[in-house]
Structure formats: C-alpha cells, structure tokens
Design an enzyme around this catalytic site. Structure first.
Site, PDB file in Angstrom:
ATOM      1  N   ASP A  52       0.821  -1.203   0.000  1.00 10.79           N
ATOM      2  CA  ASP A  52       0.000   0.000   0.000  1.00 10.79           C
ATOM      3  C   ASP A  52       0.861   1.261   0.000  1.00 10.79           C
ATOM      4  O   ASP A  52       2.087   1.204   0.166  1.00 10.79           O
ATOM      5  CB  ASP A  52      -0.907   0.027   1.228  1.00 10.79           C
ATOM      6  N   TYR A 110       6.173 -10.140   6.766  1.00 14.57           N
ATOM      7  CA  TYR A 110       6.249  -8.696   6.978  1.00 14.57           C
ATOM      8  C   TYR A 110       6.857  -8.418   8.349  1.00 14.57           C
ATOM      9  O   TYR A 110       6.804  -9.263   9.256  1.00 14.57           O
ATOM     10  CB  TYR A 110       4.854  -8.068   6.934  1.00 14.57           C
TER      11      TYR A 110
END
Length: 250
Positions: A52, A110
């Site tokens: 994002d 992540y």
C-alpha cells in the site's frame, strides 16, 4: 516469450503503493517505465506483494516477460541508475516460463516496527511508528499467538465485494531490540488489505493494557472491522521476505 525474476527493495514513502495508477507515482509505474526504456520492449510486472501507499519492501519479487532476451546486468545497472536510491534492484535473472512472482509464491513475511523511545528519532522516522512508552511484549505475543493458523480475518481486513478474508498465518511474534524498537514479525501464505497494520494496531492496544490478549479469538470470530480497534500507520510496515518453497517449520 522469456521470463525474468526481479528482486528489489524500496522505501515506500514517496509512492502511492505498488500498483500502477493513472496520475499518481507508484513503484510499479516507475519500474515499468524505466524497464521499458532500458530494454526497448514493453513489459508488465507481476508482483509477490502489492504494498500500500507508504509501505516499504526489503525483499520484493516481481516477474516479467519479454519477446527477446536482454542482458541481466544491463537491467540491474540501468534500473538502479534511474530509480535509486528510493528503489534498489538486487538482481535480475532468467527463470522458467511458468514462474510468476505472485502465483508461484508459497508465503510472505512482513515486519512492523514501533519506536518506543520518549522522543522521536529523525533517523527512524520514515520506517518506524513512534509510539512512546512501555509496551508489554509478553501480552502482545500472547495476543498474536491466537492468529496462527487458518482463520477468517475479516476483523483485520478490508474485504472486497465477493472476496474472502480467509488466510493462513504461519508464524507471528514480537521482539524488542536494544534500540527500543519493538518489531512484529509475521508470515502467512498470503495477506489481505491492511491485515498486518491491523494486527500491529491491536497489539499496541494490548501492549498498553487497553485490550485483553485473551479476547483475540472473540475478535476473530466477530468478523467485524471495528473489532480490531485501530490500524497502525503504513510507514512502520515492510514486506520482509517472499518464499517460493514451503515454510521451513511446516
């Protein structure tokens, strides 16, 4: 057609995410524009993780096809010259035609970084969320332990119409370094939109004593976007690794 794998890293602060969009600067748009200029051929990138706006990548993987072979070192040197230092291309190599950066991937991991010092650190500001004060890491680890396994993560995700939030989390845990940065490391076969940032946000609520780690199973079962309480800001998040073999602990 010949297929190439591109390994790259980037700071996401100057981009509106990975995916190409008209009228805004994106990682995919910049890399494709430079790649087409270097090779003289039209290429479209597939990617392992569509980050994002504001999210970083330490080990992103993309793939593309060209009608003719190119010199890999020319691609690496050219992209780094045109896109650095925001984007760093580590390697470009010829792979099997069936390879696809997204669909061939078995898992992604992540990391989310939270700076807990009393005062901000300008040298950490672009890659860490400054959230001062003590965090109870034992409680935070107890909370994220409930996420491991296959669940419907609708409470932690934006679910597109007709889509699903069912995901399989392989591992999740918090650690604290000497630099007073708390780090969430989480791996899954795939993630849905804002999932890791929601996990980080709920974890900090737990770490401050404002949420009970034992309530996480109930939050999962609610499948209510509001149940996870908050979404951490994007700049603390980095796509860390992409795996093309089974998760090591499986």
């Amino acid at each position: 057609m010949v297929t190439y794998r591109l390994d790259l890293a980037y700071l996401g602060g100057g981009f509106h995410g990975w995916a190409a969009q008209p009228g805004v600067r994106t990682v995919q748009g910049e890399v494709e524009r430079a790649l087409n200029r270097i090779t003289g051929q039209e290429a479209s990138l597939a990617v392992a993780g569509r980050t994002d706006a504001g999210v970083h990548a330490g080990a992103q993987v993309a793939s593309f096809q060209l009608p003719e072979q190119v010199l890999e070192s020319k691609v690496v040197n050219g992209l780094n010259s045109m896109l650095g230092p925001e984007v760093a291309v580590v390697s470009c190599r010829l792979v099997e035609d069936r390879f696809d950066a997204r669909f061939s991937a078995c898992w992604r991991s992540y990391r989310y970084r939270v700076l807990t010092t009393d005062t901000p650190d300008p040298f950490q500001a672009s890659t860490s969320w400054h959230y001062p004060g003590h965090l109870d890491l034992a409680a935070m680890n107890s909370a994220v332990h409930h996420l491991v396994g296959e669940h419907d993560f609708a409470s932690f995700c934006r679910v597109p119409p007709g889509g699903t939030a069912r995901r399989r989390v392989l591992d999740a845990g918090w650690s604290m370094g000497d630099d007073q940065i708390a780090v969430l490391a989480i791996a899954a076969t795939s993630f849905c939109h804002q999932m890791v940032r929601s996990v980080a946000g709920l974890s900090t609520e737990v770490g401050k004593g404002r949420a009970d780690p034992a309530a996480v199973p109930e939050i999962i079962e609610k499948r209510d976007r509001a149940a996870a309480r908050r979404v951490a800001p994007p700049h603390g998040l980095t796509l860390w690794r992409v795996g093309y073999r089974e998760w090591p602990d499986e």
